[in-house]
Design a protein around this motif. Structure first.
Motif, PDB file in Angstrom:
ATOM      1  N   ARG A 166     -14.583   4.467  -3.640  1.00 42.91           N
ATOM      2  CA  ARG A 166     -14.314   3.177  -4.513  1.00 42.91           C
ATOM      3  C   ARG A 166     -15.285   3.113  -5.726  1.00 42.91           C
ATOM      4  NH1 ARG A 166     -13.292  -2.463  -2.072  1.00 42.91           N
ATOM      5  NH2 ARG A 166     -11.524  -1.291  -0.823  1.00 42.91           N
ATOM      6  N   ASN A 188      -7.504   0.464  -3.503  1.00 46.53           N
ATOM      7  CA  ASN A 188      -7.094  -0.172  -2.249  1.00 46.53           C
ATOM      8  C   ASN A 188      -7.840   0.366  -1.239  1.00 46.53           C
ATOM      9  OD1 ASN A 188      -6.200   2.395  -1.531  1.00 46.53           O
ATOM     10  ND2 ASN A 188      -4.285   2.260  -2.609  1.00 46.53           N
ATOM     11  N   SER A 189      -7.364  -0.089   0.073  1.00 49.38           N
ATOM     12  CA  SER A 189      -8.168  -0.035   1.511  1.00 49.38           C
ATOM     13  C   SER A 189      -8.397   1.306   1.738  1.00 49.38           C
ATOM     14  CB  SER A 189      -7.634  -0.860   2.319  1.00 49.38           C
ATOM     15  OG  SER A 189      -6.313  -0.606   2.857  1.00 49.38           O
ATOM     16  N   ASP A 193     -12.871   5.044   0.789  1.00 48.94           N
ATOM     17  CA  ASP A 193     -13.851   4.477   1.330  1.00 48.94           C
ATOM     18  C   ASP A 193     -14.956   4.002   0.418  1.00 48.94           C
ATOM     19  OD1 ASP A 193     -15.430   6.745   0.326  1.00 48.94           O
ATOM     20  OD2 ASP A 193     -14.887   8.091   1.858  1.00 48.94           O
ATOM     21  N   MET A 204      -6.629  -7.386  -4.478  1.00 48.20           N
ATOM     22  CA  MET A 204      -7.681  -6.862  -4.818  1.00 48.20           C
ATOM     23  C   MET A 204      -7.999  -7.211  -6.419  1.00 48.20           C
ATOM     24  SD  MET A 204      -9.916  -4.619  -3.649  1.00 48.20           S
ATOM     25  CE  MET A 204      -9.074  -3.465  -2.469  1.00 48.20           C
ATOM     26  N   LEU A 264       0.942  -1.230  -0.096  1.00 44.50           N
ATOM     27  CA  LEU A 264      -0.151  -0.102  -0.182  1.00 44.50           C
ATOM     28  C   LEU A 264       0.955   1.208  -0.063  1.00 44.50           C
ATOM     29  CD1 LEU A 264      -2.907  -0.834   2.382  1.00 44.50           C
ATOM     30  CD2 LEU A 264      -3.201  -0.415  -0.037  1.00 44.50           C
ATOM     31  N   HIS A 294      -1.501   1.096   8.629  1.00 46.56           N
ATOM     32  CA  HIS A 294      -1.007   1.469   7.366  1.00 46.56           C
ATOM     33  C   HIS A 294      -0.592   2.993   7.425  1.00 46.56           C
ATOM     34  CE1 HIS A 294      -2.065  -2.187   5.391  1.00 46.56           C
ATOM     35  NE2 HIS A 294      -3.431  -2.200   5.544  1.00 46.56           N
TER      36      HIS A 294
END
Length: 476
Positions: A95, A87-88, A91, A114, A65, A263
């Motif tokens: 996304r 990616n994470s 939100d 993913m 990440l 992260h």
């Protein structure tokens, strides 16, 4: 087609670095490519420039990440607006917006985990992908078999995308790893560009101690008297934190970095280091990919690294400005036992394999009950769809054999009395063309070229986390 003009118009560079043009020409001609370019040789340009000339989007599979976010930030700094990372950090609303407008992006960064999700696949199928890039492609071999098996599934997306050309990028890969990249990306006859991996400005040192206390004391004295920026690689998360605390106590600006951190905290440490706010980062092998700091003067391995490939990758983060840099390997009696534990720890046991194969729900509840580790579950779940239980056991046993071979190669660095550089190149089937004046400990080193006094700095700060950042800005 004038590639030099495109290079200048799009990125402001007047000439290519070695290997870049050859790789780009092959991509534009429609070939699959594996490019082995040492750290600092501009691997990213090998897909950035083709993106200016190809129709559709470039899909970049990125391992971390923090690396992904850094790559996006670098492109935006260069004026590229049509770039995103799935990616994470996104939100649900963000996304959804990205996925509904996916075809508008020239660069799309994504993790292998993913990439294999059915919904993401369906969204990618609806747009034109002209090039798939496997960045840091050695991770297919280094991580795919150990704890991120989705790396072995990247090729599943190729027929979904209509078989775009493929570019695999890495700084180091043995012949075995190169073959695994070809196999798992399903590129049978790629053009392979391999630049000599030797970096003449990096000298190799080794210090031996009778115990861990002596090693820590040497490190404390070294960083007190010599300036960074530098990276200290430790074998475990706890050790990276211990070393960071030791340096902080000595008045040195240092922070730890490992995969167990949040992260955002990892990204914050990386940004501090890149901005010159930290002298040293004490890290597991999780740190380094995407770190663009040209003047790192020291890379210290506090313990024996787990493989030759990993060692060369990590050492290669020093001296990217071409000035002298020192790679120091520290050894104390008993380090071999820790190495054996580290190289085998991620692999599932026979009992875990059997439990997962015989579980009615596929093994998910075994993880929540603490019977099976999450990494073991991911690995066995991958092989379970391809092999029988006994075949899976044999597959894992073979992995253990390979891991032990890797550890034997790296342990040899502690005992050889011949040239470090020559030995490392031989591990990659390369010949040493010439030795620099300061080559390695076994050929003699003039330490004055690598060691320098520390600058006067402000008092060291504590390792930063979300909690103490909030404490600093919120009233009591």
């Amino acid at each position: 087609m004038n590639l030099e003009k495109t290079l200048y118009d799009a990125y402001g560079f007047t000439s290519f670095r070695p290997g870049q043009k050859e790789v780009i020409e092959k991509i534009l001609s429609g070939e699959d490519v594996i490019a082995l370019l040492p750290t600092g040789m501009g691997k990213s340009m090998c897909y950035q420039l083709p993106a200016q000339l190809l129709e559709g989007s470039v899909l970049i599979v990125s391992p971390l990440l923090s690396l992904m976010q850094d790559q996006v930030a670098q492109l935006k700094k260069m004026g590229e607006k049509s770039v995103t990372a799935i990616n994470s950090f996104l939100d649900a609303q963000e996304r959804s917006a990205v996925l509904n407008n996916l075809g508008s992006y020239r660069f799309i960064f994504i993790s292998p985990e993913m990439l294999v999700q059915p919904y993401i696949k369906s969204k990618l199928r609806d747009i034109r992908i002209s090039l798939l890039v496997a960045d840091e492609a050695h991770c297919i071999s280094q991580w795919g078999f150990d704890f991120r098996p989705d790396y072995l599934r990247i090729s599943e997306i190729l027929p979904v995308l209509g078989h775009p050309r493929v570019l695999a990028l890495t700084a180091t890969a043995t012949a075995k790893v190169t073959e695994e990249i070809k196999r798992y990306l399903k590129i049978s006859e790629p053009f392979i560009y391999s630049h000599p991996m030797d970096r003449k400005n990096i000298a190799y040192d080794c210090k031996k101690f009778s115990n861990g206390h002596e090693k820590l004391e040497w490190l404390r004295q070294f960083v007190k008297t010599n300036s960074g920026p530098g990276i200290i690689y430790a074998g475990t998360r706890n050790k990276s934190q211990q070393i960071s605390e030791l340096l902080n106590q000595a008045g040195i600006r240092a922070a730890y970095y490992h995969g167990g951190m949040e992260h955002q905290d990892r990204i914050f440490v990386q940004q501090q280091f890149q901005n010159g706010e930290l002298e040293w980062v004490c890290s597991t092998n999780a740190f380094g990919m995407g770190v663009h700091i040209p003047d790192i003067r020291h890379v210290i391995h506090f313990q024996i690294p787990t493989s030759i490939e990993g060692y060369v990758q990590e050492v290669g983060r020093a001296g990217r400005d071409g000035s002298p840099a020192l790679a120091t390997l520290l050894y104390s009696a008993g380090d071999e036992e820790m190495l054996e534990s580290l190289v085998l720890d991620d692999l599932p046991t026979r009992n875990e394999i059997s439990e997962i194969f015989r579980s009615e729900d596929g093994g998910g509840q075994l993880v929540s009950q603490g019977i099976v580790r999450q990494t073991s579950f991911r690995i066995v779940s991958y092989w379970k769809t391809r092999l029988t239980e006994q075949q899976t056991i044999r597959q894992i046993e073979q992995q253990k054999v390979e891991k032990i071979k890797q550890s034997a190669k790296i342990k040899k660095l502690i005992t050889i009395d011949s040239c470090f550089r020559e030995y490392l190149l031989d591990c990659f089937d390369e010949q040493l063309d010439s030795k620099p004046a300061d080559c390695c400990i076994n050929d003699g080193l003039d330490y004055s070229k690598f060691l320098s006094g520390r600058k006067t700095i402000a008092a060291a700060t504590k390792t930063v986390t979300w909690q103490n950042r909030l404490d600093a800005i919120l009233p009591c």
